[in-house]
Every structure is written in structure tokens, then in C-alpha cells.
Write a protein that holds these residues in place. Structure first.
Motif, PDB file in Angstrom:
ATOM      1  N   ILE A 185      -3.877   4.122  -1.807  1.00  0.00           N
ATOM      2  CA  ILE A 185      -5.047   4.435  -0.970  1.00  0.00           C
ATOM      3  C   ILE A 185      -5.045   5.941  -0.744  1.00  0.00           C
ATOM      4  CG2 ILE A 185      -6.242   3.965   1.183  1.00  0.00           C
ATOM      5  CD1 ILE A 185      -5.474   1.159   1.007  1.00  0.00           C
ATOM      6  N   VAL A 220       0.814  -1.213   0.000  1.00  0.00           N
ATOM      7  CA  VAL A 220       0.000   0.000   0.000  1.00  0.00           C
ATOM      8  C   VAL A 220       0.849   1.266   0.000  1.00  0.00           C
ATOM      9  CG1 VAL A 220      -1.577   1.340   1.473  1.00  0.00           C
ATOM     10  CG2 VAL A 220      -1.965  -1.109   1.141  1.00  0.00           C
ATOM     11  N   TRP A 280      -6.930   1.401  10.877  1.00  0.00           N
ATOM     12  CA  TRP A 280      -6.073   0.678   9.931  1.00  0.00           C
ATOM     13  C   TRP A 280      -5.169  -0.290  10.691  1.00  0.00           C
ATOM     14  CZ3 TRP A 280      -5.387  -0.018   4.711  1.00  0.00           C
ATOM     15  CH2 TRP A 280      -4.195  -0.604   4.316  1.00  0.00           C
ATOM     16  N   LEU A 285     -12.813   0.067   2.103  1.00  0.00           N
ATOM     17  CA  LEU A 285     -11.475  -0.125   1.532  1.00  0.00           C
ATOM     18  C   LEU A 285     -11.146  -1.610   1.446  1.00  0.00           C
ATOM     19  CD1 LEU A 285      -9.419   2.708   3.320  1.00  0.00           C
ATOM     20  CD2 LEU A 285      -9.795   2.498   0.844  1.00  0.00           C
TER      21      LEU A 285
END
Ligand code: ADP
Ligand code: C5P
Ligand code: MG
Length: 219
Positions: free
Chosen positions: A114, A28, A127, A95
Motif C-alpha cells: 500500500i 500489508v 486505517w 483501498l
């Protein structure tokens, strides 16, 4: 309503995680910067040249808001208009679902941009709670743009966009949220050497040249 949503997410997440772990671990890049800094514009260009999927947290929230039968559509709508950050349980479930679907379609697509996340401490904690160990954060791509340019770009975008928040009143609140809640998150990542800063004040192609230099080096 948040309670119900939370229990839904908690039920859903454990069943999703084992499937993710059979595939490549998601890689990510968080994309941050003020409202209108050019995050979406640059992400669209990155995915044309590099094997990344662009997931904009704001776009996913707007889609959920518009989805018929959505339990949290109204809540999302009022948070967006007020320039406030939606509780992370909602955002992270969107997400995760998008990441899952992408990797299920094509297991080689395990790299994600992201965009617009994590926007505050609550986002970051959410997260870490759900994704720590299940995804690697390679770096934070930070689009550095003056407040004046951000406001001008959003007002210009607001002439054609259907967005409820590209007006002066919402923008003032969004800028305040960015300065009070998002900047400290960027600073935290900075302390860990994780931020790659791009001067976002120049034109789209010039900004992209700086972005390319980063992706050519770091993938
Ligand atoms: P963000 O996703 O960060 O909110 P966008 O990519 O949607 O920002 O860009 C906001 C507006 O500014 C859009 O109308 C876009 O066309 C315009 N824009 C993006 N990058 C630049 C740039 N480097 N110079 C001038 N305008 C830009
Ligand atoms: O990134 P974007 O400008 O599309 O975000 C629009 C709005 O969506 C934000 O101002 C905020 O209200 C909401 N949002 C959020 N949490 C995120 C990203 C966006 O609540 N992580
Ligand atoms: Mg955007």
C-alpha cells in the motif's frame, strides 16, 4: 458531501468485511517516502518478483478524480493540487475496494503493497478504525531520499506526466505536508520497530537490491 460519502462507506463496509474474513487475512506493507522518492518505481519491481499487489493511494485517488460521475472528484482534484491529504474515508474506501477485488479474483493474492498510505494521523486513524484486526501490517518500507532529489525527480517526471502536482508550486506544499504530517507517522512506526529503511538516493537497480534483501528476509 463528505457526510454523504461517509454514510455510503459506513453502509458498504460492514457488508464487505465478512467476505474478507472468509479469505486469508490481507498482509500489508505500507510504502512511504517523500514525493518522488521512487515508491511507485520500486513497487512495480517488487510485484514482478514477489506475490504482492501494488496499490498506490495516489493512483486510486487520481482514478476516482477522473471517473465520470464521481461525487468527490472535484474535492480530490483540489486536495492533490494543494498537496493536501484527502479525508481518509475516501481513500480507505478505494483501498478496501481494490483489496476486495484482488482477493475475489485470486484468493492467493492476499499480500499488498500500500503505497503512499498512511500519510497523516487522519489516514492512520481511519486505517485502524476500519482495518485493525482485518489486515496485518507486516512492516513499513521507507524510501529515504533527500528533499533536493525528491524535487528534481518530480520535476523530471512532470515533463511527461499529466500530473497537476509535479510543478514547483505544488511540490513545495507536498514537501511541507510530507515533513509535517507523514514523517511523524513514520516515526511512530519506527518506535514500534516496524520500519525498514532503504537508501533511495542511488540508482533504481541499487535501490532494488536493498529492497530485495528486505523481502527475501521478511517475505
Ligand atoms: P514516487 O512514487 O515515490 O512519487 P516514482 O517512483 O514515481 O516516485 O519516481 C519519481 C520519478 O523519479 C520518476 O520519474 C522515476 O522514473 C524517477 N526515479 C525513481 N527512482 C529513481 C532513482 N533511484 N534514481 C533516479 N530517478 C528515479
Ligand atoms: O503518492 P502520490 O504522490 O501519488 O500522491 C499524490 C497526492 O495524492 C498527494 O500529494 C495527496 O494530495 C494525495 N494523496 C492523499 N492521501 C494519500 C495518498 C495520496 O491525499 N494517502
Ligand atoms: Mg507514486
Amino acid at each position: 458531501m463528505i457526510g454523504r460519502l461517509l454514510s455510503y462507506v459506513c453502509q458498504k463496509v460492514p457488508s464487505l468485511l465478512p467476505r474478507v474474513s472468509l479469505m486469508m487475512k490481507p498482509q500489508v506493507v505500507f510504502v512511504l517516502g517523500g514525493p518522488g522518492a521512487g515508491k511507485g518505481t520500486q513497487c512495480s519491481k517488487i510485484v514482478q518478483e514477489y506475490a504482492y499487489t501494488h496499490l498506490s493511494a495516489g493512483d486510486l485517488l487520481r482514478e476516482e478524480k477522473a471517473r465520470e460521475g464521481s461525487e468527490c472528484g472535484q474535492l480530490i482534484g483540489s486536495y492533490i493540487k494543494e498537496g493536501k491529504i484527502v479525508p481518509v474515508e475516501i481513500t480507505i474506501s478505494l483501498l478496501q475496494k481494490a483489496m476486495e477485488e484482488t482477493m475475489e479474483k485470486d484468493e492467493k493474492m492476499f499480500r499488498f503493497l500500500i503505497d503512499g498510505f498512511p500519510r497523516n494521523e487522519n489516514n492512520l486513524q481511519g486505517w485502524n478504525k476500519v482495518m485493525d484486526g482485518n489486515a496485518d501490517v507486516k512492516f513499513v518500507l521507507f524510501f529515504d531520499c533527500s528533499t533536493e532529489d525528491c524535487i528534481q525527480r518530480c520535476l523530471e517526471r512532470g515533463k511527461n506526466s499529466e500530473r497537476t502536482d509535479d510543478n514547483r508550486e505544488s511540490l513545495e506544499k507536498r514537501i511541507q505536508t510530507y515533513q509535517q504530517s507523514t514523517r511523524p507517522i513514520i516515526e511512530q512506526y519506527e518506535q514500534h520497530g516496524k520500519v525498514r529503511t532503504v537508501d533511495a538516493s542511488c540508482n533504481v537497480d541499487e535501490v532494488f537490491a536493498s529492497v530485495k534483501a528486505i523481502f527475501d528476509k521478511e517475505g
